[in-house]
Design a protein around this motif. Structure first.
Motif, PDB file in Angstrom:
ATOM      1  N   ILE A  22      47.004  48.606  32.736  1.00  0.00           N
ATOM      2  CA  ILE A  22      45.973  49.643  32.735  1.00  0.00           C
ATOM      3  C   ILE A  22      44.678  49.017  32.565  1.00  0.00           C
ATOM      4  N   PRO A  23      44.614  48.566  31.212  1.00  0.00           N
ATOM      5  CA  PRO A  23      43.009  47.967  30.678  1.00  0.00           C
ATOM      6  C   PRO A  23      42.865  46.550  31.512  1.00  0.00           C
ATOM      7  N   CYS A  24      43.825  45.635  31.936  1.00  0.00           N
ATOM      8  CA  CYS A  24      43.548  44.836  32.912  1.00  0.00           C
ATOM      9  C   CYS A  24      42.813  45.001  34.081  1.00  0.00           C
ATOM     10  N   LEU A  25      43.431  46.133  34.443  1.00  0.00           N
ATOM     11  CA  LEU A  25      42.912  46.506  36.146  1.00  0.00           C
ATOM     12  C   LEU A  25      41.399  47.122  35.906  1.00  0.00           C
ATOM     13  N   ALA A  26      41.505  48.232  35.065  1.00  0.00           N
ATOM     14  CA  ALA A  26      40.151  48.756  34.886  1.00  0.00           C
ATOM     15  C   ALA A  26      38.917  47.864  34.365  1.00  0.00           C
ATOM     16  N   ALA A  27      39.261  46.870  33.277  1.00  0.00           N
ATOM     17  CA  ALA A  27      38.367  46.089  32.914  1.00  0.00           C
ATOM     18  C   ALA A  27      37.883  45.197  34.141  1.00  0.00           C
ATOM     19  N   THR A  28      38.753  44.916  35.102  1.00  0.00           N
ATOM     20  CA  THR A  28      38.568  44.070  35.966  1.00  0.00           C
ATOM     21  C   THR A  28      37.591  44.738  37.008  1.00  0.00           C
ATOM     22  N   VAL A  29      37.660  46.010  37.331  1.00  0.00           N
ATOM     23  CA  VAL A  29      36.978  46.861  38.503  1.00  0.00           C
ATOM     24  C   VAL A  29      35.616  46.749  37.741  1.00  0.00           C
ATOM     25  N   LEU A  30      35.480  47.320  36.508  1.00  0.00           N
ATOM     26  CA  LEU A  30      34.269  47.515  35.743  1.00  0.00           C
ATOM     27  C   LEU A  30      33.440  46.254  35.805  1.00  0.00           C
ATOM     28  N   ASN A  31      33.978  45.049  35.373  1.00  0.00           N
ATOM     29  CA  ASN A  31      33.355  43.880  35.069  1.00  0.00           C
ATOM     30  C   ASN A  31      32.845  43.372  36.485  1.00  0.00           C
ATOM     31  N   ASN A  32      33.369  43.555  37.399  1.00  0.00           N
ATOM     32  CA  ASN A  32      33.065  42.997  38.893  1.00  0.00           C
ATOM     33  C   ASN A  32      32.057  43.811  39.549  1.00  0.00           C
ATOM     34  N   CYS A  33      32.076  44.914  39.269  1.00  0.00           N
ATOM     35  CA  CYS A  33      31.146  46.067  39.884  1.00  0.00           C
ATOM     36  C   CYS A  33      30.015  45.936  39.173  1.00  0.00           C
ATOM     37  N   LEU A  34      29.893  45.799  37.821  1.00  0.00           N
ATOM     38  CA  LEU A  34      28.678  46.093  37.058  1.00  0.00           C
ATOM     39  C   LEU A  34      28.006  44.955  36.260  1.00  0.00           C
ATOM     40  N   SER A 372      31.723  37.865  21.158  1.00  0.00           N
ATOM     41  CA  SER A 372      30.510  38.006  22.119  1.00  0.00           C
ATOM     42  C   SER A 372      30.742  36.703  22.892  1.00  0.00           C
ATOM     43  N   ARG A 373      30.848  35.406  22.452  1.00  0.00           N
ATOM     44  CA  ARG A 373      31.193  34.279  23.349  1.00  0.00           C
ATOM     45  C   ARG A 373      32.659  34.554  24.037  1.00  0.00           C
ATOM     46  N   MET A 374      33.678  34.990  23.572  1.00  0.00           N
ATOM     47  CA  MET A 374      34.833  35.218  24.020  1.00  0.00           C
ATOM     48  C   MET A 374      34.683  36.039  25.155  1.00  0.00           C
ATOM     49  N   ALA A 375      33.997  37.040  25.113  1.00  0.00           N
ATOM     50  CA  ALA A 375      33.840  38.292  26.015  1.00  0.00           C
ATOM     51  C   ALA A 375      33.063  37.570  27.193  1.00  0.00           C
ATOM     52  N   ASN A 376      31.996  36.864  26.809  1.00  0.00           N
ATOM     53  CA  ASN A 376      31.134  36.341  27.899  1.00  0.00           C
ATOM     54  C   ASN A 376      32.083  35.245  28.850  1.00  0.00           C
ATOM     55  N   MET A 377      32.657  34.427  28.040  1.00  0.00           N
ATOM     56  CA  MET A 377      33.608  33.541  28.976  1.00  0.00           C
ATOM     57  C   MET A 377      34.581  34.140  29.923  1.00  0.00           C
ATOM     58  N   LEU A 378      35.452  35.277  29.063  1.00  0.00           N
ATOM     59  CA  LEU A 378      36.274  36.131  29.970  1.00  0.00           C
ATOM     60  C   LEU A 378      35.696  36.816  31.228  1.00  0.00           C
ATOM     61  N   SER A 379      34.517  37.221  30.998  1.00  0.00           N
ATOM     62  CA  SER A 379      33.986  37.860  31.908  1.00  0.00           C
ATOM     63  C   SER A 379      33.362  36.978  33.200  1.00  0.00           C
ATOM     64  N   ARG A 380      33.038  36.100  32.844  1.00  0.00           N
ATOM     65  CA  ARG A 380      32.900  34.927  34.027  1.00  0.00           C
ATOM     66  C   ARG A 380      34.021  34.664  34.722  1.00  0.00           C
ATOM     67  N   LYS A 381      35.035  34.319  33.504  1.00  0.00           N
ATOM     68  CA  LYS A 381      36.364  33.734  34.428  1.00  0.00           C
ATOM     69  C   LYS A 381      37.019  34.924  35.322  1.00  0.00           C
ATOM     70  N   ASN A 382      36.781  36.337  34.747  1.00  0.00           N
ATOM     71  CA  ASN A 382      37.225  37.270  35.608  1.00  0.00           C
ATOM     72  C   ASN A 382      36.779  37.544  37.061  1.00  0.00           C
ATOM     73  N   VAL A 383      35.219  37.044  37.173  1.00  0.00           N
ATOM     74  CA  VAL A 383      34.622  37.137  38.115  1.00  0.00           C
ATOM     75  C   VAL A 383      35.036  35.854  39.119  1.00  0.00           C
ATOM     76  N   SER A 384      35.230  34.712  38.474  1.00  0.00           N
ATOM     77  CA  SER A 384      35.518  33.913  39.214  1.00  0.00           C
ATOM     78  C   SER A 384      37.099  34.061  39.967  1.00  0.00           C
ATOM     79  N   THR A 385      37.952  34.851  39.209  1.00  0.00           N
ATOM     80  CA  THR A 385      39.377  35.370  39.803  1.00  0.00           C
ATOM     81  C   THR A 385      39.401  36.360  40.607  1.00  0.00           C
ATOM     82  N   PHE A 386      38.591  37.296  40.323  1.00  0.00           N
ATOM     83  CA  PHE A 386      38.794  38.679  40.976  1.00  0.00           C
ATOM     84  C   PHE A 386      37.391  39.207  41.663  1.00  0.00           C
ATOM     85  N   GLY A 387      36.422  38.020  41.816  1.00  0.00           N
ATOM     86  CA  GLY A 387      35.196  38.710  42.389  1.00  0.00           C
ATOM     87  C   GLY A 387      35.031  38.681  43.808  1.00  0.00           C
ATOM     88  N   ASP A 388      36.013  38.107  44.436  1.00  0.00           N
ATOM     89  CA  ASP A 388      35.993  38.131  45.967  1.00  0.00           C
ATOM     90  C   ASP A 388      37.316  38.456  46.672  1.00  0.00           C
TER      91      ASP A 388
END
Length: 504
Positions: A22-34, A372-388
């Protein structure tokens, strides 16, 4: 809505594992949309509006199908599978291209192996597969197909692979629908089929020719065989378990991450106290994997040499280092110049290379020690994986032929005039599927129902793998059937109780 299952301590551990999706899916949607990162140019407002719209429409469709009790008929399932296959052959013809990079290496090596019995005579193939021997399973498979079909005069290698991928896709599609029916009922199976029909990359994926599409059916086939093994008794159960082990092995030969599904099934059997099923599946699958891997290694060493593979095979540290892009302009093939391959292949001593990469991984983890650095990296990587939501399948299909010569290419090619619209539609649908999958998991946990546990556990495993490993928008595609099945699951009182009683 079904009734809650009684309290069982082991089941609660299983429900906890399911809940991690659940948090994996929710965080991915929020990260890629916002959140905006420059890897994929998109409209955040457009993503949000379209995601909410598609989520509402899919929820209405799901509610209507389940409320009306409309079930999937075998006739409709097989017609849908045939339609997928026919459309995939047509689109493969429209997208005929000259493969490049990894795909070209695999196809070229397979042709040489089929024609001469050796691929290592090519310096390019010798070097490439010394680094990446895990792709040799696909080479051996393609070479086998080329040899067999050459007997009857079929030598179009491109279409041989596309047709074979289409057949595999149909098998995974049918098994996914049957698994959905087994987990819940026919309305879940119908919704799964309809969600597949709304997944536009499915219609041309077989033109990619790479392991992304070949691996796609195996999680569904393995899940279906596991469900059949739960429901059968005696010799029929043994047959299902043997097939479960064999298809786990076949998937492993194509892409090792297909093993996430058999692992999820074994965990589910263990925590559902199906100890006999767990033990037999574990023993037979382990035996198949050990025997198959030994045979594969022997074949690889026969072609490439044991010492050569020991020295040049890229280790786990190479991929972990690629999975830690500490700076915004670093990464592999997406952010930055992708210099990891140049670094890892610059060593002649594998121990020295691994020591250097281990140090690099340690230093990067130390740099990312701040939240903050870890969150920044994970956010970019999440977009790399699920942004398309097109899964970047066009990346390999375009190959060296960037010219747009038909309407299909103008839609799916990155430089096509309609690609921005297609990209936003597919991505928003992708996120709507994630939302439905998350809601399905919430409902299953609320009702304490674990029949769908392998599905959600496999999703968790996929997220863990994509978080730590090298990443690319194509890498989740092999789990797309799984996501659509998760989005289709709902609680059915009689069916769930029936499955529980039969699985004891």
């Amino acid at each position: 809505m079904g009734h809650k299952q009684p309290f069982r301590p082991l089941s609660w551990f299983l429900l906890l594992g399911m809940a991690l999706s659940i948090p994996c899916l929710a965080a991915t949607v929020l990260n890629n949309c916002l959140i905006y990162w420059p890897l994929y140019a998109h409209s955040r407002l457009g993503f949000c509006i379209l995601t909410l719209l598609f989520t509402a429409l899919l929820l209405l469709l799901k509610r209507w199908i389940t409320h009306k009790g409309i079930h999937l008929s075998n006739r409709f399932l097989y017609i849908a599978a045939a339609c997928f296959f026919c459309i995939q052959i047509i689109t493969a013809a429209l997208l005929r291209h000259t493969p490049f990079t990894d795909t070209e290496q695999i196809v070229t090596a397979a042709v040489n192996l089929a024609n001469t019995g050796a691929f290592e005579t090519s310096a390019r193939s010798y070097q490439y597969f010394s680094w990446y021997p895990f792709n040799l399973g696909t080479v051996y498979l393609y070479a086998f197909l080329f040899r067999i079909l050459r007997i009857v005069g079929i030598t179009d290698h491109y279409m041989i692979i596309a047709v074979f991928a289409g057949i595999l896709f149909a098998a995974g599609f049918i098994c996914g629908a049957k698994a959905a029916e087994s987990i819940c009922d026919g309305s879940t199976a119908l919704l799964f089929v309809l969600l597949c029909l709304l997944c536009f990359p499915f219609y041309y994926c077989t033109a990619e020719l790479y392991t992304d599409v070949l691996a796609l059916p195996f999680p569904m086939i393995v899940l279906y065989l596991y469900r059949r093994a739960q429901e059968k008794r005696g010799k029929a159960r043994i047959v299902c378990i043997v097939l479960f082990a064999l298809f786990s092995l076949f998937g492993f030969f194509i892409r090792v991450t297909t093993l996430i599904m058999p692992f999820a099934c074994l965990i589910s059997a263990l925590f559902q106290k199906q100890f006999r099923l767990f033990f037999v599946c574990l023993v037979l699958t382990t035996a198949c994997l050990l025997a198959g891997n030994t045979a594969m290694e022997a074949a690889n060493e026969r072609h490439l040499g044991k010492e050569n593979l020991r020295v040049h095979r890229l280790s786990i540290w190479h991929y972990l280092a690629m999975g830690l892009p500490a700076q915004p302009d670093e990464g592999y093939g997406q952010y930055g110049d992708g210099g990891w391959l140049l670094l890892s292949t610059s060593f002649d001593d594998p121990e020295a290379r691994d020591r250097h990469l281990m140090t690099e991984v340690r230093d990067r983890l130390y740099y990312l020690r701040y939240p903050s650095r870890m969150a920044n990296m994970l956010s970019r990587k999440n977009v790399s994986t699920f942004g398309d939501g097109t899964f970047h399948l066009n990346q390999l299909i375009e190959a060296d032929e960037h010219e747009i010569t038909n309407s299909l290419k103008s839609v799916i090619y990155g430089n096509g005039s309609l690609y921005p619209v297609y990209f936003h539609l597919c991505s928003a649908l992708f996120y709507a599927q994630m939302i439905l999958a998350g809601l399905s998991c919430v409902e299953a946990i609320a009702m304490r129902r674990t029949d769908g546990a392998p599905v959600f556990l496999c999703i968790v495993g996929a997220f863990i793998y994509l978080t730590f490993w090298e990443t690319n928008a194509r890498y989740f595609f092999m789990f797309e059937f799984l996501l659509l099945l998760a989005a289709s699951i709902h609680s059915v009182p009689d069916v769930d109780a029936h499955h529980l009683s039969r699985s004891r």
